[in-house]
Write an enzyme that holds these catalytic residues in place. Structure first.
Site: not given
Length: 225
Positions: A3, A21, A47, A118, A122, A149, A151
């Protein structure tokens, strides 16, 4: 590494790419070392994250992986990387349904609920951003939601505009706009947005910092230098 190679190919103007990682405390430390070797940064945008469709998985450090990647990694990187001028933390609209109580952050006693894990993570990202803003007044530290969005995390049916997703974090990282040169705020599409009230509580902030310090053995420095 693959990546990283893709990133270098897509962005040949990038000065450097670091690799690691974020599910591993040792790797978080290695990432911080790589970043610090490059010198002081103007801004760091936290991010990276994993989403709400995840099963419960423990990392090599025996930490629930959504918490490890979404919360502990930005905490430890913040604590270890030389403080930049600005810090930006990615949250989500789902944070409003989160629980910042840290009663069972590793989901060892509660039945697993990926969406709740999750949402909690957040909310804790906002708590972290606001805690850093309070502890480090010389650094501009803010949180935002990029929208739902399409993704890989958001899924192909997500309704928000993908082209707008990165705008606010870049604006907070580089803009001289007085609206962007603030600290301890929460944004959506470059506008301040109401935030879960727990994020603004000093006791909640200190509890999160203490918990992460205990997990990593690394307290957040008292102030940026």
């Amino acid at each position: 590494d693959a990546r990283a190679a893709q990133t270098r190919h897509a962005l040949p103007q990038a000065e450097a790419v670091v690799v690691g990682d974020l599910s591993s405390i040792a790797e978080m430390r290695r990432i911080a070392d790589q970043v610090n070797a490059l010198g002081k940064h103007d801004a760091v945008i936290h991010n990276a994250g994993v989403g709400y469709r995840e099963p419960r998985v423990e990392t090599a450090d025996a930490i629930e992986h959504i918490f490890a990647i979404n919360v502990l990694a930005p905490y430890l990187l913040t604590a270890l990387i030389e403080p930049p001028d600005r810090l930006v933390y990615l949250s989500s609209g789902m944070h409003t349904g989160g629980d910042a109580g840290l009663d069972d952050p590793q989901w060892t006693t509660r039945p697993w609920n990926g969406a709740q894990a999750y949402a909690d993570s957040k909310l804790l990202d906002v708590v972290l951003a606001f805690a850093v803003a309070r502890r480090w007044p010389a650094v501009l530290s803010n949180a935002l939601e990029p929208g739902w969005v399409p993704t890989k995390m958001g899924g192909p049916g997500a309704p928000d505009d993908m082209s707008l997703a990165p705008v606010t974090q870049v604006w907070l990282a580089v803009s001289a706009d007085p609206a962007a040169t603030v600290s301890g705020q929460y944004f959506f599409h470059q506008k301040r947005r109401r935030v879960h009230p727990a994020a603004q509580r000093k006791d909640v902030q200190d509890k999160l910092l203490d918990y992460c310090a205990d997990l990593t053995g690394t307290p957040l420095p008292a102030r940026s230098v």
